[in-house]
Structure formats: C-alpha cells, structure tokens
Design a protein around this motif. Structure first.
Motif, PDB file in Angstrom:
ATOM      1  N   ARG A 125     -47.722   9.829 -46.055  1.00  0.00           N
ATOM      2  CA  ARG A 125     -46.458  10.555 -46.182  1.00  0.00           C
ATOM      3  C   ARG A 125     -45.484  10.110 -45.099  1.00  0.00           C
ATOM      4  O   ARG A 125     -44.294   9.925 -45.364  1.00  0.00           O
ATOM      5  CB  ARG A 125     -46.690  12.061 -46.093  1.00  0.00           C
ATOM      6  CG  ARG A 125     -47.323  12.647 -47.316  1.00  0.00           C
ATOM      7  CD  ARG A 125     -47.554  14.159 -47.143  1.00  0.00           C
ATOM      8  NE  ARG A 125     -48.315  14.667 -48.263  1.00  0.00           N
ATOM      9  CZ  ARG A 125     -47.799  14.972 -49.442  1.00  0.00           C
ATOM     10  NH1 ARG A 125     -46.516  14.820 -49.652  1.00  0.00           N
ATOM     11  NH2 ARG A 125     -48.561  15.428 -50.420  1.00  0.00           N
ATOM     12  N   ALA A 126     -45.991   9.916 -43.889  1.00  0.00           N
ATOM     13  CA  ALA A 126     -45.130   9.468 -42.791  1.00  0.00           C
ATOM     14  C   ALA A 126     -44.607   8.051 -43.057  1.00  0.00           C
ATOM     15  O   ALA A 126     -43.453   7.746 -42.755  1.00  0.00           O
ATOM     16  CB  ALA A 126     -45.901   9.509 -41.474  1.00  0.00           C
ATOM     17  N   MET A 127     -45.451   7.195 -43.637  1.00  0.00           N
ATOM     18  CA  MET A 127     -45.016   5.828 -43.957  1.00  0.00           C
ATOM     19  C   MET A 127     -43.851   5.835 -44.933  1.00  0.00           C
ATOM     20  O   MET A 127     -42.938   5.014 -44.833  1.00  0.00           O
ATOM     21  CB  MET A 127     -46.180   5.037 -44.577  1.00  0.00           C
ATOM     22  CG  MET A 127     -47.240   4.633 -43.586  1.00  0.00           C
ATOM     23  SD  MET A 127     -48.792   4.033 -44.325  1.00  0.00           S
ATOM     24  CE  MET A 127     -48.292   3.031 -45.660  1.00  0.00           C
ATOM     25  N   LEU A 128     -43.888   6.764 -45.881  1.00  0.00           N
ATOM     26  CA  LEU A 128     -42.844   6.831 -46.908  1.00  0.00           C
ATOM     27  C   LEU A 128     -41.676   7.728 -46.501  1.00  0.00           C
ATOM     28  O   LEU A 128     -40.664   7.777 -47.202  1.00  0.00           O
ATOM     29  CB  LEU A 128     -43.438   7.342 -48.231  1.00  0.00           C
ATOM     30  CG  LEU A 128     -44.466   6.445 -48.903  1.00  0.00           C
ATOM     31  CD1 LEU A 128     -45.034   7.119 -50.138  1.00  0.00           C
ATOM     32  CD2 LEU A 128     -43.853   5.106 -49.270  1.00  0.00           C
ATOM     33  N   GLY A 129     -41.831   8.442 -45.397  1.00  0.00           N
ATOM     34  CA  GLY A 129     -40.782   9.360 -44.975  1.00  0.00           C
ATOM     35  C   GLY A 129     -40.691  10.575 -45.875  1.00  0.00           C
ATOM     36  O   GLY A 129     -39.613  11.143 -46.060  1.00  0.00           O
ATOM     37  N   VAL A 130     -41.829  10.993 -46.432  1.00  0.00           N
ATOM     38  CA  VAL A 130     -41.884  12.113 -47.370  1.00  0.00           C
ATOM     39  C   VAL A 130     -42.452  13.325 -46.635  1.00  0.00           C
ATOM     40  O   VAL A 130     -43.425  13.216 -45.895  1.00  0.00           O
ATOM     41  CB  VAL A 130     -42.781  11.749 -48.578  1.00  0.00           C
ATOM     42  CG1 VAL A 130     -42.975  12.939 -49.476  1.00  0.00           C
ATOM     43  CG2 VAL A 130     -42.196  10.584 -49.332  1.00  0.00           C
ATOM     44  N   SER A 131     -41.842  14.471 -46.866  1.00  0.00           N
ATOM     45  CA  SER A 131     -42.305  15.714 -46.261  1.00  0.00           C
ATOM     46  C   SER A 131     -43.169  16.476 -47.259  1.00  0.00           C
ATOM     47  O   SER A 131     -43.085  16.249 -48.468  1.00  0.00           O
ATOM     48  CB  SER A 131     -41.090  16.568 -45.878  1.00  0.00           C
ATOM     49  OG  SER A 131     -41.498  17.876 -45.558  1.00  0.00           O
ATOM     50  N   LEU A 132     -43.962  17.403 -46.768  1.00  0.00           N
ATOM     51  CA  LEU A 132     -44.729  18.270 -47.654  1.00  0.00           C
ATOM     52  C   LEU A 132     -43.799  19.142 -48.499  1.00  0.00           C
ATOM     53  O   LEU A 132     -44.132  19.538 -49.605  1.00  0.00           O
ATOM     54  CB  LEU A 132     -45.685  19.157 -46.845  1.00  0.00           C
ATOM     55  CG  LEU A 132     -46.937  18.479 -46.283  1.00  0.00           C
ATOM     56  CD1 LEU A 132     -47.682  19.430 -45.364  1.00  0.00           C
ATOM     57  CD2 LEU A 132     -47.842  18.001 -47.396  1.00  0.00           C
TER      58      LEU A 132
END
Length: 129
Positions: free
Chosen positions: A22-29
């Motif tokens: 998620r951090a690699m893609l810049g996506v939050s929960l």
C-alpha cells in the motif's frame, strides 16, 4: 536453522507485506482497495509462498550436504532434563516431514523428486487465508 512456519507468523508477515505494498502505491486503508487489487498492481510474490519455498530449498540443501558440518545433528535438549508442561513445540523438520515423509533426507538426494514435492509444500502455505 530456520523459523517454524506458523499460522500466526504467516498472518503477521502478510499484514506487513500488504502495508508495504500500500505504501509503494501511495494507497491508504481509507481508499478501501482490496488486497487482491493491490497485489495485481504491484505484481509482488506473496510472502508466505516465498518463505515456504526458501525453507524447502534450504532443507534440501542441508540434507544433501556431505561435508560433515553439524547442521542436521543439532537438537536442543534441556539442561535440567525436565520439559515444559503441555504439547512439545513443533520442530522445523516436522513441517518438512508432513510433505516428504520421515525419510525426507533421502528424498532430498533426488532433486527432481524434491522439486516436485516443493510445489505441494508451498501450496499448503498459500492456501492459508
């Protein structure tokens, strides 16, 4: 020699891997994107598969070694002679024995057989959800 793979350990590794992806893609929960979608975007191998495959390869390598090192000879015995109460802890070779049988060291000598058994071993850890 190696960690014993447990359901709890696999679960914690997967949670950590998902957080990293998620951090690699810049996506939050909060974006509510499923883990399967994130895995499809990153094309990263599942950590449970990778760990199981490396453990299987390491066990085969240790079993085929003939230089007399102490890798297979080590077994822990308590100094006092007393064991703890309850079920004895599972050893790392018991994972291997479940797939390859009690004569797993002889099975490891045949690389083709060992590699075919590897798929079964890795599959058991992949199916754990």
């Amino acid at each position: 020699m190696t960690w014993l793979l447990t359901m709890g350990l696999i679960r914690r590794l997967r949670v950590t891997q998902w957080a990293m992806e998620r951090a690699m893609l810049g996506v939050s929960l909060r974006d509510q994107i499923r883990n399967e979608e994130i895995r499809r975007r990153t094309t990263v191998t599942d950590i449970a598969q990778r760990v199981a495959k490396l453990k299987w390869q390491w066990a085969g390598h240790i079993a085929r070694r003939t230089d007399g090192r102490w890798g297979l000879k080590v077994e822990w015995r308590p100094r006092t002679g007393k064991r703890s109460v309850g079920r004895p802890p599972t050893r790392w070779t018991e994972d291997i024995r479940r797939v390859a049988g009690s004569r797993w060291r002889q099975a490891a000598q045949d690389r083709a057989l060992w590699n075919s058994l590897q798929k079964t071993y890795v599959q058991q850890w992949t199916s754990i959800g």
